[in-house]
Design a protein around this motif. Structure first.
Motif, PDB file in Angstrom:
ATOM      1  N   GLU A  89       1.131 -24.206  -0.860  1.00  0.00           N
ATOM      2  CA  GLU A  89       0.057 -23.391  -0.274  1.00  0.00           C
ATOM      3  C   GLU A  89       0.349 -21.900  -0.439  1.00  0.00           C
ATOM      4  O   GLU A  89      -0.547 -21.101  -0.732  1.00  0.00           O
ATOM      5  N   ARG A  90       1.610 -21.537  -0.244  1.00  0.00           N
ATOM      6  CA  ARG A  90       1.992 -20.130  -0.402  1.00  0.00           C
ATOM      7  C   ARG A  90       1.923 -19.697  -1.865  1.00  0.00           C
ATOM      8  O   ARG A  90       1.505 -18.580  -2.173  1.00  0.00           O
ATOM      9  N   GLN A  91       2.336 -20.572  -2.748  1.00  0.00           N
ATOM     10  CA  GLN A  91       2.266 -20.247  -4.175  1.00  0.00           C
ATOM     11  C   GLN A  91       0.818 -20.063  -4.624  1.00  0.00           C
ATOM     12  O   GLN A  91       0.503 -19.145  -5.388  1.00  0.00           O
ATOM     13  N   ALA A  92      -0.069 -20.919  -4.128  1.00  0.00           N
ATOM     14  CA  ALA A  92      -1.482 -20.818  -4.497  1.00  0.00           C
ATOM     15  C   ALA A  92      -2.096 -19.530  -3.957  1.00  0.00           C
ATOM     16  O   ALA A  92      -2.853 -18.838  -4.657  1.00  0.00           O
ATOM     17  N   TYR A  93      -1.760 -19.185  -2.713  1.00  0.00           N
ATOM     18  CA  TYR A  93      -2.351 -17.977  -2.118  1.00  0.00           C
ATOM     19  C   TYR A  93      -1.830 -16.713  -2.800  1.00  0.00           C
ATOM     20  O   TYR A  93      -2.559 -15.725  -2.922  1.00  0.00           O
ATOM     21  N   ARG A  94      -0.597 -16.750  -3.259  1.00  0.00           N
ATOM     22  CA  ARG A  94      -0.054 -15.619  -4.009  1.00  0.00           C
ATOM     23  C   ARG A  94      -0.927 -15.308  -5.218  1.00  0.00           C
ATOM     24  O   ARG A  94      -1.214 -14.136  -5.512  1.00  0.00           O
ATOM     25  N   LEU A  95      -1.381 -16.324  -5.929  1.00  0.00           N
ATOM     26  CA  LEU A  95      -2.242 -16.117  -7.087  1.00  0.00           C
ATOM     27  C   LEU A  95      -3.583 -15.511  -6.681  1.00  0.00           C
ATOM     28  O   LEU A  95      -4.135 -14.660  -7.387  1.00  0.00           O
ATOM     29  N   VAL A  96      -4.109 -15.941  -5.539  1.00  0.00           N
ATOM     30  CA  VAL A  96      -5.357 -15.371  -5.021  1.00  0.00           C
ATOM     31  C   VAL A  96      -5.183 -13.874  -4.767  1.00  0.00           C
ATOM     32  O   VAL A  96      -6.018 -13.049  -5.152  1.00  0.00           O
ATOM     33  N   GLU A  97      -4.076 -13.523  -4.118  1.00  0.00           N
ATOM     34  CA  GLU A  97      -3.828 -12.119  -3.787  1.00  0.00           C
ATOM     35  C   GLU A  97      -3.571 -11.275  -5.037  1.00  0.00           C
ATOM     36  O   GLU A  97      -4.022 -10.133  -5.120  1.00  0.00           O
ATOM     37  N   LEU A  98      -2.844 -11.827  -5.996  1.00  0.00           N
ATOM     38  CA  LEU A  98      -2.620 -11.088  -7.234  1.00  0.00           C
ATOM     39  C   LEU A  98      -3.946 -10.782  -7.935  1.00  0.00           C
ATOM     40  O   LEU A  98      -4.159  -9.668  -8.434  1.00  0.00           O
ATOM     41  N   LYS A  99      -4.829 -11.769  -7.980  1.00  0.00           N
ATOM     42  CA  LYS A  99      -6.141 -11.562  -8.609  1.00  0.00           C
ATOM     43  C   LYS A  99      -6.940 -10.502  -7.846  1.00  0.00           C
ATOM     44  O   LYS A  99      -7.548  -9.613  -8.436  1.00  0.00           O
ATOM     45  N   ARG A 100      -6.921 -10.583  -6.528  1.00  0.00           N
ATOM     46  CA  ARG A 100      -7.641  -9.610  -5.709  1.00  0.00           C
ATOM     47  C   ARG A 100      -7.146  -8.187  -5.969  1.00  0.00           C
ATOM     48  O   ARG A 100      -7.938  -7.266  -6.174  1.00  0.00           O
ATOM     49  N   TRP A 101      -5.829  -8.031  -5.926  1.00  0.00           N
ATOM     50  CA  TRP A 101      -5.271  -6.693  -6.092  1.00  0.00           C
ATOM     51  C   TRP A 101      -5.467  -6.173  -7.510  1.00  0.00           C
ATOM     52  O   TRP A 101      -5.740  -4.974  -7.710  1.00  0.00           O
ATOM     53  N   SER A 102      -5.339  -7.031  -8.498  1.00  0.00           N
ATOM     54  CA  SER A 102      -5.577  -6.625  -9.874  1.00  0.00           C
ATOM     55  C   SER A 102      -6.997  -6.085 -10.030  1.00  0.00           C
ATOM     56  O   SER A 102      -7.212  -5.015 -10.615  1.00  0.00           O
ATOM     57  N   GLU A 103      -7.962  -6.814  -9.484  1.00  0.00           N
ATOM     58  CA  GLU A 103      -9.359  -6.389  -9.577  1.00  0.00           C
ATOM     59  C   GLU A 103      -9.617  -5.144  -8.735  1.00  0.00           C
ATOM     60  O   GLU A 103     -10.331  -4.224  -9.159  1.00  0.00           O
ATOM     61  N   HIS A 104      -9.032  -5.091  -7.540  1.00  0.00           N
ATOM     62  CA  HIS A 104      -9.224  -3.949  -6.646  1.00  0.00           C
ATOM     63  C   HIS A 104      -8.701  -2.659  -7.259  1.00  0.00           C
ATOM     64  O   HIS A 104      -9.332  -1.602  -7.163  1.00  0.00           O
ATOM     65  N   LEU A 105      -7.547  -2.750  -7.913  1.00  0.00           N
ATOM     66  CA  LEU A 105      -6.924  -1.561  -8.487  1.00  0.00           C
ATOM     67  C   LEU A 105      -7.383  -1.275  -9.914  1.00  0.00           C
ATOM     68  O   LEU A 105      -7.105  -0.208 -10.449  1.00  0.00           O
TER      69      LEU A 105
END
Length: 198
Positions: free
Chosen positions: A59-75
């Motif tokens: 679950e933590r590994q999956a959420y890490r990918l969600v956050e990486l995608k969010r931050w990549s797009e945000h920045l």
């Protein structure tokens, strides 16, 4: 009086990479010096309660990918979510960053370039040739930097920096320290900016 930011990182961290340019901009804005301090998270985690990525819950590994995608797009920073070269040994690259700092090079730029090589270009920084190429691309003398990185004294410095980081309370990367106040994670750079404002 020069303001100094101690920047603890591992060059293979996507979070360090996502924060690198903003850190450089914040430092320039405040005319602050950035001391780039590569550390070995493989030694840090067991002593500070962290887990390497493969040992984390799915679950933590999956959420890490969600956050990486969010931050990549945000920045607006391109990022390959799961590059095949994300978890290669980074000792040579880390020691090249240390050597750049000791020899009047540009360690922050070099560390960022290693991050870009992994997370945008999927290059293998475990390969000496790749490290040499990245050093050249950042304006360093690659052969000199590599020779210094392979020096046992520089590798010892890497181990010492890791121990000093643990003693200071560092438990993850990137971590930024200003006036002994710690800011963990690239999502805390706004607070570092505020602290530098006084």
């Amino acid at each position: 009086m020069t303001k100094t930011i101690d920047y603890y990182l591992t060059v293979i961290s996507p979070w360090a990479y996502l924060g690198a340019q903003r850190l450089a901009e914040i430092a320039q804005k405040h005319r602050a010096e950035v001391r780039v301090i590569p550390i070995n998270l493989g030694a840090v985690f067991p002593r500070t309660g962290g887990l390497p990525l493969p040992k984390r819950a799915p679950e933590r590994q999956a959420y890490r990918l969600v956050e990486l995608k969010r931050w990549s797009e945000h920045l607006g920073i391109p990022l390959i979510l799961q590059p095949s070269n994300a978890r290669v040994p980074d000792l040579t690259a880390a020691c090249m960053v240390i050597a750049a700092g000791q020899g009047g090079g540009r360690p922050l730029e070099l560390a960022q370039a290693f991050g870009r090589a992994i997370w945008e270009e999927n290059r293998n920084i475990a390969e000496v040739g790749t490290c040499e190429a990245i050093a050249t691309e950042t304006g360093h003398h690659a052969l000199d930097l590599l020779a210094k990185a392979l020096d046992p004294a520089v590798r010892q410095r890497y181990a010492e920096q890791t121990e000093a980081a643990i003693a200071r309370g560092v438990f993850g990367a990137p971590t930024y320290v200003y006036k002994d106040e710690m800011f963990w994670g690239q999502d805390r750079l706004e607070f570092l900016d505020l602290a530098l404002n006084g």
